[in-house]
Design a protein around this motif. Structure first.
Motif, PDB file in Angstrom:
ATOM      1  N   GLY A  28      42.376  44.448  48.268  1.00  0.00           N
ATOM      2  CA  GLY A  28      43.064  45.712  48.472  1.00  0.00           C
ATOM      3  C   GLY A  28      44.564  45.647  48.273  1.00  0.00           C
ATOM      4  N   CYS A  29      45.114  44.458  48.016  1.00  0.00           N
ATOM      5  CA  CYS A  29      46.562  44.306  47.802  1.00  0.00           C
ATOM      6  C   CYS A  29      46.992  45.090  46.558  1.00  0.00           C
ATOM      7  CB  CYS A  29      46.898  42.828  47.630  1.00  0.00           C
ATOM      8  SG  CYS A  29      48.621  42.512  47.193  1.00  0.00           S
ATOM      9  N   SER A  33      46.711  46.011  41.252  1.00  0.00           N
ATOM     10  CA  SER A  33      46.949  47.146  40.358  1.00  0.00           C
ATOM     11  C   SER A  33      48.103  46.855  39.404  1.00  0.00           C
ATOM     12  CB  SER A  33      47.250  48.409  41.169  1.00  0.00           C
ATOM     13  OG  SER A  33      47.595  49.471  40.308  1.00  0.00           O
ATOM     14  N   ILE A  34      49.162  46.262  39.925  1.00  0.00           N
ATOM     15  CA  ILE A  34      50.318  45.969  39.069  1.00  0.00           C
ATOM     16  C   ILE A  34      49.915  44.990  37.972  1.00  0.00           C
ATOM     17  CG2 ILE A  34      52.678  45.092  39.010  1.00  0.00           C
ATOM     18  CD1 ILE A  34      52.880  45.882  41.999  1.00  0.00           C
ATOM     19  N   LEU A  35      49.173  43.946  38.354  1.00  0.00           N
ATOM     20  CA  LEU A  35      48.689  42.979  37.362  1.00  0.00           C
ATOM     21  C   LEU A  35      47.853  43.673  36.288  1.00  0.00           C
ATOM     22  CD1 LEU A  35      48.191  40.011  36.433  1.00  0.00           C
ATOM     23  CD2 LEU A  35      46.209  39.992  37.988  1.00  0.00           C
ATOM     24  N   ALA A  36      46.964  44.551  36.716  1.00  0.00           N
ATOM     25  CA  ALA A  36      46.084  45.238  35.760  1.00  0.00           C
ATOM     26  C   ALA A  36      46.889  46.119  34.803  1.00  0.00           C
ATOM     27  CB  ALA A  36      45.062  46.079  36.518  1.00  0.00           C
ATOM     28  N   GLN A  37      47.907  46.801  35.322  1.00  0.00           N
ATOM     29  CA  GLN A  37      48.687  47.688  34.447  1.00  0.00           C
ATOM     30  C   GLN A  37      49.507  46.879  33.442  1.00  0.00           C
ATOM     31  OE1 GLN A  37      47.244  50.388  34.963  1.00  0.00           O
ATOM     32  NE2 GLN A  37      46.612  49.593  36.967  1.00  0.00           N
ATOM     33  N   ASN A 213      51.651  45.416  56.213  1.00  0.00           N
ATOM     34  CA  ASN A 213      52.458  46.645  56.162  1.00  0.00           C
ATOM     35  C   ASN A 213      51.650  47.771  55.519  1.00  0.00           C
ATOM     36  OD1 ASN A 213      54.821  47.855  56.947  1.00  0.00           O
ATOM     37  ND2 ASN A 213      55.952  47.341  55.081  1.00  0.00           N
ATOM     38  N   LYS A 214      50.435  47.891  55.995  1.00  0.00           N
ATOM     39  CA  LYS A 214      49.479  48.803  55.368  1.00  0.00           C
ATOM     40  C   LYS A 214      49.968  50.258  55.418  1.00  0.00           C
ATOM     41  CE  LYS A 214      44.628  50.239  55.492  1.00  0.00           C
ATOM     42  NZ  LYS A 214      43.337  50.139  56.220  1.00  0.00           N
ATOM     43  N   ASP A 215      49.816  50.927  54.296  1.00  0.00           N
ATOM     44  CA  ASP A 215      50.064  52.372  54.171  1.00  0.00           C
ATOM     45  C   ASP A 215      51.528  52.768  54.378  1.00  0.00           C
ATOM     46  OD1 ASP A 215      47.433  52.871  53.565  1.00  0.00           O
ATOM     47  OD2 ASP A 215      46.859  53.275  55.637  1.00  0.00           O
ATOM     48  N   THR A 216      52.449  51.815  54.218  1.00  0.00           N
ATOM     49  CA  THR A 216      53.869  52.169  54.306  1.00  0.00           C
ATOM     50  C   THR A 216      54.230  53.271  53.317  1.00  0.00           C
ATOM     51  OG1 THR A 216      54.622  50.056  55.154  1.00  0.00           O
ATOM     52  CG2 THR A 216      56.202  51.288  53.847  1.00  0.00           C
TER      53      THR A 216
END
Length: 348
Positions: A28-29, A33-37, A213-216
């Motif tokens: 869930g980190c 997503s950043i790696l995939a993009q 820091n979930k959902d910051t």
């Protein structure tokens, strides 16, 4: 100097940029997503894999080079900008990316970070900002908000946090941008724009730390709230936001104001027009303060994009002039000339 020339080989895909290493971030980190993009965007850039290098410091984000099927270097804490600078000067044709986090870049590496930006080498810097030290289990970071309760600040952080955008603008970065890990299309657009830029491109990416820091950044990413809390910047367009596109930003003297577009007092014609090429940064400086103003949306997109000469271009010109004037030189002769001495067997 413009980075590597376009590839003449077969077209690459995302799979070509995935390494054989198991990706080891928490489930869930936002880093996934950043790696995939990044892996989706790189095939579109037309740069041969062997001419791409990812350089990181220390932290969760800095495992990035392991997961890229390119050249990479997992360096030491805060020193990725220094390593990247040396590489770019030695091999200016390479496409160099720095991956760092808020702790790595803005605490131990703060000095290296600002000097990379002011020198303006043709390098892209991706700063994953999760506002916490995740790798070391949840201490407050240089971007944590005041009052943040963590293991290292049990009574709440009393420090004024860094605003990374303000830091980058203060160092006269030639491209400053922001995006979000969960807004995948927007992040891809920003990555492409960063790559097109000649000079140091700084991209702050809001990244969710699912454990510490979930959902910051949930107000900026949740479907029901993001439109009222995010201002998508577009060059030459008025600053409009809101789920119903019913709010905007107006300048009152030197102070920005949030105004309603439905109260009958203002219209779109009253709104600020975004100019990413504002040479002296007046508008970008104002935009950078939005996160510190109550009730203001968070600007994302290309905040600033100006032309500045690249450091390596000037340095290479100087080397050419020096060689034309004095010849190629002899390193061994240089080291041996002048005041030298020989160390004896007993150190005498």
């Amino acid at each position: 100097m413009r980075s590597a020339v376009a590839s003449a080989g077969p077209a690459l895909t995302r799979d070509d940029f995935q390494s054989d290493q198991d990706v080891r971030w928490c489930p869930g980190c936002g880093d996934y997503s950043i790696l995939a993009q990044v892996q989706r965007v790189l095939p579109e850039l037309g740069v041969p894999k062997e001419n791409i290098v990812f350089i990181s410091g220390i932290g969760c984000s800095s495992r990035f080079p392991y997961y890229m099927n390119t050249f990479g270097f997992h360096t030491i804490h805060g020193r990725a900008p220094a390593i990247a600078t040396g590489l770019k000067l030695a091999r200016p044709e390479l496409d160099v990316w720095v991956v760092t986090g808020d702790g790595d870049a803005l605490s131990i590496g703060g000095n290296h970070f600002v000097h990379l930006l002011r020198r303006n080498l043709d390098i892209r810097v991706l700063l994953f900002n999760n506002q916490i030290y995740g790798l070391t289990k949840g201490q407050y970071s240089p971007t944590s908000e005041q009052g943040k309760v963590t293991y290292s600040s049990p009574m709440g952080s009393i420090e004024t946090p860094f605003n990374p955008m303000r830091v980058a603008l203060g160092a006269n970065a030639s491209l400053v941008a922001r995006s979000l890990d969960r807004d995948t299309k927007h992040l891809q657009m920003v990555l492409k724009r960063a790559h097109e830029h000649q000079g140091t491109a700084f991209v702050e990416i809001y990244q969710d730390c699912i454990v510490f820091n979930k959902d910051t950044f949930a107000p900026l990413t949740d479907r029901e709230t993001k439109d009222d809390n995010v201002l998508y910047l577009e060059h030459g367009e008025p600053m409009v936001f809101g789920k119903e596109r019913d709010k905007g930003i107006r300048l009152d003297g030197l102070q920005p104001r949030v105004i309603s577009l439905t109260d009958g007092q203002h219209s779109v014609a009253d709104l600020l027009i975004h100019d990413e090429h504002d040479r002296y940064g007046t508008l970008s400086d104002i935009l950078a303060t939005f996160q510190e103003r109550v009730g203001f949306p968070r600007p994302v997109g290309i905040v600033r994009n100006i032309e500045r000469v690249c450091y390596e271009d000037v340095m290479l010109e100087q080397i050419d002039k020096a060689m034309a004037r004095s010849g190629p030189g002899d390193l061994a002769a240089l080291l041996a000339e002048g005041d030298t001495w020989t160390v004896g067997p007993n150190g005498s």
